[in-house]
Design a protein around this motif. Structure first.
Motif, mmCIF file in Angstrom:
data_model
loop_
_atom_site.group_PDB
_atom_site.id
_atom_site.type_symbol
_atom_site.label_atom_id
_atom_site.label_comp_id
_atom_site.label_asym_id
_atom_site.label_seq_id
_atom_site.Cartn_x
_atom_site.Cartn_y
_atom_site.Cartn_z
ATOM 1 N N GLY A 79 7.259 112.553 61.217
ATOM 2 C CA GLY A 79 6.414 112.332 60.055
ATOM 3 C C GLY A 79 6.710 111.029 59.338
ATOM 4 N N SER A 80 7.742 110.327 59.769
ATOM 5 C CA SER A 80 8.050 109.034 59.166
ATOM 6 C C SER A 80 6.898 108.071 59.412
ATOM 7 C CB SER A 80 9.329 108.454 59.775
ATOM 8 O OG SER A 80 9.481 107.091 59.452
ATOM 9 N N THR A 81 6.569 107.298 58.400
ATOM 10 C CA THR A 81 5.488 106.325 58.557
ATOM 11 C C THR A 81 5.963 105.063 59.275
ATOM 12 O OG1 THR A 81 5.974 105.388 56.368
ATOM 13 C CG2 THR A 81 4.306 107.125 56.489
ATOM 14 N N LEU A 82 7.243 105.020 59.632
ATOM 15 C CA LEU A 82 7.767 103.832 60.295
ATOM 16 C C LEU A 82 7.267 103.679 61.717
ATOM 17 C CD1 LEU A 82 11.449 103.821 59.070
ATOM 18 C CD2 LEU A 82 9.690 102.155 58.537
ATOM 19 N N VAL A 83 6.878 104.787 62.338
ATOM 20 C CA VAL A 83 6.334 104.721 63.687
ATOM 21 C C VAL A 83 5.347 105.881 63.870
ATOM 22 C CG1 VAL A 83 8.192 106.075 64.760
ATOM 23 C CG2 VAL A 83 6.923 104.426 66.131
ATOM 24 N N PRO A 84 4.152 105.594 64.386
ATOM 25 C CA PRO A 84 3.178 106.665 64.606
ATOM 26 C C PRO A 84 3.623 107.615 65.716
ATOM 27 C CG PRO A 84 2.097 104.521 64.495
ATOM 28 C CD PRO A 84 3.567 104.269 64.637
ATOM 29 N N LYS A 85 2.938 108.716 65.813
ATOM 30 C CA LYS A 85 3.248 109.727 66.815
ATOM 31 C C LYS A 85 3.090 109.171 68.224
ATOM 32 C CE LYS A 85 1.904 114.439 68.185
ATOM 33 N NZ LYS A 85 0.970 115.558 67.903
ATOM 34 N N ALA A 86 4.017 109.545 69.112
ATOM 35 C CA ALA A 86 3.949 109.113 70.513
ATOM 36 C C ALA A 86 2.657 109.598 71.152
ATOM 37 C CB ALA A 86 5.148 109.643 71.279
ATOM 38 N N GLY A 87 2.089 108.751 71.988
ATOM 39 C CA GLY A 87 0.869 109.115 72.694
ATOM 40 C C GLY A 87 -0.405 108.721 71.978
ATOM 41 N N THR A 88 -0.278 108.157 70.778
ATOM 42 C CA THR A 88 -1.458 107.740 70.030
ATOM 43 C C THR A 88 -1.680 106.240 70.197
ATOM 44 O OG1 THR A 88 -0.214 107.291 68.000
ATOM 45 C CG2 THR A 88 -1.068 109.537 68.314
ATOM 46 N N LEU A 89 -2.902 105.820 69.976
ATOM 47 C CA LEU A 89 -3.202 104.386 70.029
ATOM 48 C C LEU A 89 -2.424 103.646 68.946
ATOM 49 C CD1 LEU A 89 -4.788 101.992 71.148
ATOM 50 C CD2 LEU A 89 -6.664 102.589 69.591
ATOM 51 N N GLN A 143 -3.860 91.688 55.110
ATOM 52 C CA GLN A 143 -3.187 92.988 55.126
ATOM 53 C C GLN A 143 -1.700 92.765 54.900
ATOM 54 O OE1 GLN A 143 -4.608 93.946 59.118
ATOM 55 N NE2 GLN A 143 -2.529 93.728 59.951
ATOM 56 N N PRO A 144 -1.014 93.717 54.254
ATOM 57 C CA PRO A 144 0.392 93.491 53.915
ATOM 58 C C PRO A 144 1.365 93.563 55.084
ATOM 59 C CG PRO A 144 -0.315 95.663 53.185
ATOM 60 C CD PRO A 144 -1.543 94.956 53.659
ATOM 61 N N PHE A 145 0.996 94.315 56.129
ATOM 62 C CA PHE A 145 1.923 94.506 57.249
ATOM 63 C C PHE A 145 1.194 94.324 58.577
ATOM 64 C CE2 PHE A 145 3.494 97.199 53.714
ATOM 65 C CZ PHE A 145 4.621 96.436 53.418
ATOM 66 N N LEU A 146 1.948 94.285 59.662
ATOM 67 C CA LEU A 146 1.373 93.928 60.962
ATOM 68 C C LEU A 146 0.251 94.852 61.413
ATOM 69 C CD1 LEU A 146 4.625 92.917 62.887
ATOM 70 C CD2 LEU A 146 2.764 91.400 62.137
ATOM 71 N N THR A 147 0.390 96.149 61.160
ATOM 72 C CA THR A 147 -0.644 97.080 61.617
ATOM 73 C C THR A 147 -1.575 97.509 60.492
ATOM 74 O OG1 THR A 147 0.860 98.961 61.316
ATOM 75 C CG2 THR A 147 0.770 97.959 63.517
ATOM 76 N N GLY A 148 -1.424 96.912 59.325
ATOM 77 C CA GLY A 148 -2.317 97.268 58.228
ATOM 78 C C GLY A 148 -1.576 97.497 56.930
ATOM 79 N N ALA A 149 -1.801 98.647 56.313
ATOM 80 C CA ALA A 149 -1.232 98.926 54.990
ATOM 81 C C ALA A 149 0.166 99.531 55.032
ATOM 82 C CB ALA A 149 -2.172 99.874 54.228
ATOM 83 N N THR A 150 0.643 99.893 56.223
ATOM 84 C CA THR A 150 1.902 100.636 56.334
ATOM 85 C C THR A 150 3.009 99.813 56.982
ATOM 86 O OG1 THR A 150 0.664 102.706 56.527
ATOM 87 C CG2 THR A 150 2.960 102.754 57.210
ATOM 88 N N PHE A 151 4.166 99.775 56.345
ATOM 89 C CA PHE A 151 5.349 99.120 56.893
ATOM 90 C C PHE A 151 5.856 99.929 58.084
ATOM 91 C CE2 PHE A 151 9.998 98.761 57.079
ATOM 92 C CZ PHE A 151 10.190 97.390 57.036
ATOM 93 N N THR A 152 6.077 99.281 59.214
ATOM 94 C CA THR A 152 6.555 99.961 60.415
ATOM 95 C C THR A 152 7.802 99.261 60.969
ATOM 96 O OG1 THR A 152 5.344 98.656 62.057
ATOM 97 C CG2 THR A 152 4.141 100.499 61.007
#
Length: 208
Positions: A79-89, A143-152
Protein backbone atom coordinates in the motif's frame (compact mmCIF):
# COMPACT_ATOMS: atom_id res chain seq x y z
CA UNK A 1 18.40 -5.31 8.13
CA UNK A 2 21.64 -3.47 7.53
CA UNK A 3 22.23 -1.02 4.69
CA UNK A 4 25.80 -0.36 3.63
CA UNK A 5 26.32 3.17 2.36
CA UNK A 6 29.02 5.62 1.41
CA UNK A 7 28.11 9.28 2.02
CA UNK A 8 27.55 11.10 -1.25
CA UNK A 9 27.15 7.89 -3.24
CA UNK A 10 24.08 6.41 -4.92
CA UNK A 11 23.34 4.46 -1.71
CA UNK A 12 21.51 7.57 -0.51
CA UNK A 13 18.56 6.44 -2.65
CA UNK A 14 17.68 3.24 -0.69
CA UNK A 15 18.54 5.07 2.53
CA UNK A 16 15.81 7.60 1.67
CA UNK A 17 13.36 4.83 0.80
CA UNK A 18 13.99 3.08 4.12
CA UNK A 19 13.02 6.23 5.95
CA UNK A 20 10.08 7.00 3.67
CA UNK A 21 8.45 3.64 4.46
CA UNK A 22 9.34 3.79 8.14
CA UNK A 23 11.34 0.58 8.33
CA UNK A 24 13.97 -0.07 10.97
CA UNK A 25 17.43 -0.18 9.48
CA UNK A 26 21.00 -0.24 10.68
CA UNK A 27 23.18 1.96 8.48
CA UNK A 28 26.90 1.25 8.21
CA UNK A 29 29.40 3.36 6.34
CA UNK A 30 31.80 1.88 3.81
CA UNK A 31 35.14 3.28 2.69
CA UNK A 32 34.99 2.57 -1.02
CA UNK A 33 38.72 3.14 -1.48
CA UNK A 34 39.80 0.58 1.14
CA UNK A 35 36.72 -1.67 0.82
CA UNK A 36 36.35 -1.67 4.60
CA UNK A 37 33.18 -1.06 6.58
CA UNK A 38 33.13 1.25 9.58
CA UNK A 39 33.22 -1.81 11.87
CA UNK A 40 36.28 -3.16 10.04
CA UNK A 41 34.65 -5.84 7.89
CA UNK A 42 35.93 -6.67 4.43
CA UNK A 43 33.20 -5.14 2.30
CA UNK A 44 34.05 -7.32 -0.71
CA UNK A 45 33.21 -10.35 1.40
CA UNK A 46 29.75 -8.81 1.81
CA UNK A 47 29.37 -7.61 -1.77
CA UNK A 48 31.98 -9.00 -4.18
CA UNK A 49 31.15 -6.16 -6.59
CA UNK A 50 32.72 -3.80 -4.06
CA UNK A 51 30.03 -1.17 -4.64
CA UNK A 52 27.34 0.39 -2.47
CA UNK A 53 24.51 0.03 -1.81
CA UNK A 54 24.28 -3.44 -0.35
CA UNK A 55 21.47 -4.62 1.88
CA UNK A 56 21.98 -7.47 4.33
CA UNK A 57 18.62 -9.03 5.14
CA UNK A 58 17.72 -10.44 8.54
CA UNK A 59 18.20 -13.97 7.18
CA UNK A 60 21.76 -13.19 6.07
CA UNK A 61 21.11 -12.82 2.34
CA UNK A 62 22.59 -9.77 0.62
CA UNK A 63 20.87 -7.72 -2.07
CA UNK A 64 22.79 -5.38 -4.35
CA UNK A 65 21.92 -2.83 -7.06
CA UNK A 66 20.02 0.21 -5.89
CA UNK A 67 17.15 -0.05 -8.38
CA UNK A 68 16.37 -3.55 -7.11
CA UNK A 69 16.81 -2.69 -3.45
CA UNK A 70 14.41 0.27 -3.49
CA UNK A 71 11.63 -1.85 -5.00
CA UNK A 72 12.20 -4.60 -2.45
CA UNK A 73 12.01 -2.12 0.41
CA UNK A 74 8.87 -0.40 -0.86
CA UNK A 75 7.16 -3.77 -1.35
CA UNK A 76 7.73 -4.56 2.33
CA UNK A 77 5.08 -1.93 3.06
CA UNK A 78 2.01 -3.00 1.04
CA UNK A 79 0.00 0.00 0.00
CA UNK A 80 3.01 2.30 0.06
CA UNK A 81 2.77 4.99 -2.58
CA UNK A 82 6.49 4.65 -3.22
CA UNK A 83 5.92 1.86 -5.72
CA UNK A 84 2.71 0.71 -7.45
CA UNK A 85 1.45 -2.84 -7.23
CA UNK A 86 3.44 -5.45 -9.18
CA UNK A 87 1.91 -6.40 -12.50
CA UNK A 88 0.36 -3.00 -13.17
CA UNK A 89 1.28 -0.57 -15.91
CA UNK A 90 1.96 2.00 -13.19
CA UNK A 91 4.61 -0.30 -11.71
CA UNK A 92 6.25 -0.72 -15.09
CA UNK A 93 6.33 3.07 -15.52
CA UNK A 94 8.28 3.38 -12.28
CA UNK A 95 10.63 0.61 -13.44
CA UNK A 96 11.00 2.42 -16.76
CA UNK A 97 12.20 5.51 -14.92
CA UNK A 98 14.51 3.51 -12.66
CA UNK A 99 16.17 2.04 -15.73
CA UNK A 100 16.47 5.44 -17.39
CA UNK A 101 18.07 6.99 -14.33
CA UNK A 102 20.46 4.04 -13.98
CA UNK A 103 21.58 3.88 -17.58
CA UNK A 104 21.37 7.47 -18.80
CA UNK A 105 21.93 9.65 -15.74
CA UNK A 106 23.79 7.61 -13.12
CA UNK A 107 26.19 5.95 -15.54
CA UNK A 108 26.35 9.18 -17.49
CA UNK A 109 28.18 10.76 -14.57
CA UNK A 110 30.65 7.90 -14.09
CA UNK A 111 33.38 9.10 -16.51
CA UNK A 112 33.43 12.49 -14.80
CA UNK A 113 34.61 10.95 -11.53
CA UNK A 114 37.58 9.20 -13.16
CA UNK A 115 40.80 11.27 -13.23
CA UNK A 116 41.99 9.30 -16.26
CA UNK A 117 39.06 10.34 -18.46
CA UNK A 118 40.36 12.59 -21.28
CA UNK A 119 39.14 16.20 -21.27
CA UNK A 120 37.51 15.80 -24.68
CA UNK A 121 35.58 12.76 -23.46
CA UNK A 122 34.42 14.67 -20.39
CA UNK A 123 33.18 17.46 -22.63
CA UNK A 124 31.08 14.99 -24.60
CA UNK A 125 29.77 13.39 -21.42
CA UNK A 126 28.69 16.78 -20.05
CA UNK A 127 26.92 17.61 -23.32
CA UNK A 128 25.03 14.29 -23.17
CA UNK A 129 24.06 14.83 -19.54
CA UNK A 130 22.83 18.28 -20.47
CA UNK A 131 20.56 16.74 -23.10
CA UNK A 132 19.23 14.31 -20.50
CA UNK A 133 18.62 17.22 -18.14
CA UNK A 134 16.69 18.97 -20.91
CA UNK A 135 14.49 15.91 -21.30
CA UNK A 136 13.93 15.60 -17.57
CA UNK A 137 13.05 19.28 -17.36
CA UNK A 138 10.40 18.82 -20.03
CA UNK A 139 8.95 15.87 -18.12
CA UNK A 140 8.89 17.69 -14.79
CA UNK A 141 7.71 21.06 -16.08
CA UNK A 142 4.05 20.30 -15.43
CA UNK A 143 4.20 17.68 -12.67
CA UNK A 144 6.04 17.47 -9.34
CA UNK A 145 7.46 13.96 -9.76
CA UNK A 146 8.55 11.61 -12.53
CA UNK A 147 5.29 9.67 -12.78
CA UNK A 148 2.98 12.53 -11.86
CA UNK A 149 1.72 13.74 -8.49
CA UNK A 150 3.23 10.96 -6.37
CA UNK A 151 6.81 10.65 -5.09
CA UNK A 152 8.16 7.18 -5.92
CA UNK A 153 11.39 5.22 -5.58
CA UNK A 154 12.37 6.53 -9.02
CA UNK A 155 12.36 10.07 -7.63
CA UNK A 156 14.56 9.01 -4.71
CA UNK A 157 17.06 7.67 -7.25
CA UNK A 158 16.99 10.64 -9.62
CA UNK A 159 17.25 13.09 -6.72
CA UNK A 160 20.34 11.29 -5.42
CA UNK A 161 22.11 11.44 -8.76
CA UNK A 162 21.17 15.05 -9.47
CA UNK A 163 22.94 16.04 -6.25
CA UNK A 164 26.20 15.13 -8.00
CA UNK A 165 25.83 18.12 -10.33
CA UNK A 166 27.32 20.38 -7.66
CA UNK A 167 30.72 18.73 -8.11
CA UNK A 168 31.15 19.95 -11.68
CA UNK A 169 30.76 23.70 -11.47
CA UNK A 170 29.06 25.81 -14.10
CA UNK A 171 28.94 23.03 -16.69
CA UNK A 172 26.23 21.12 -14.82
CA UNK A 173 24.94 23.81 -12.46
CA UNK A 174 21.24 23.06 -11.99
CA UNK A 175 20.57 26.78 -12.11
CA UNK A 176 20.69 26.23 -15.89
CA UNK A 177 17.73 23.87 -15.44
CA UNK A 178 15.37 25.72 -13.05
CA UNK A 179 12.80 22.91 -13.19
CA UNK A 180 15.38 20.41 -11.92
CA UNK A 181 16.68 22.87 -9.35
CA UNK A 182 13.14 23.26 -7.98
CA UNK A 183 12.65 19.47 -8.07
CA UNK A 184 15.76 18.91 -5.96
CA UNK A 185 14.77 21.64 -3.51
CA UNK A 186 11.26 20.19 -3.19
CA UNK A 187 12.52 16.69 -2.43
CA UNK A 188 15.15 17.95 -0.01
CA UNK A 189 12.35 19.27 2.19
CA UNK A 190 10.83 15.82 2.71
CA UNK A 191 11.38 14.74 6.34
CA UNK A 192 12.69 11.30 5.36
CA UNK A 193 15.16 12.85 2.95
CA UNK A 194 16.38 15.31 5.56
CA UNK A 195 16.83 12.45 8.05
CA UNK A 196 18.87 10.39 5.58
CA UNK A 197 21.04 13.39 4.67
CA UNK A 198 21.69 14.14 8.35
CA UNK A 199 22.75 10.55 9.08
CA UNK A 200 25.10 10.46 6.10
CA UNK A 201 26.57 13.84 7.00
CA UNK A 202 27.36 12.42 10.44
CA UNK A 203 28.95 9.34 8.88
CA UNK A 204 31.12 11.59 6.74
CA UNK A 205 32.23 13.67 9.73
CA UNK A 206 33.02 10.52 11.70
CA UNK A 207 35.25 9.17 8.92
CA UNK A 208 37.11 12.46 8.33
Amino acid sequence: MKLYVSPGACSLSPHIVFREVGLDVQVEGVNIATKKTKSGEDFKAINPKGKVPALRLDGGEVLTEGAAIVQYLADLKPGSTLVPKAGTLERVRVQEWLNYVASEVHKGFSPLFKPTTPAETKKTVIETLGQNFDFLSTTLADQPFLTGATFTVADAYLYTILLWSKYFGADLDLAKWPVLQAYVARITERPAVRAALDVEAELKRASA
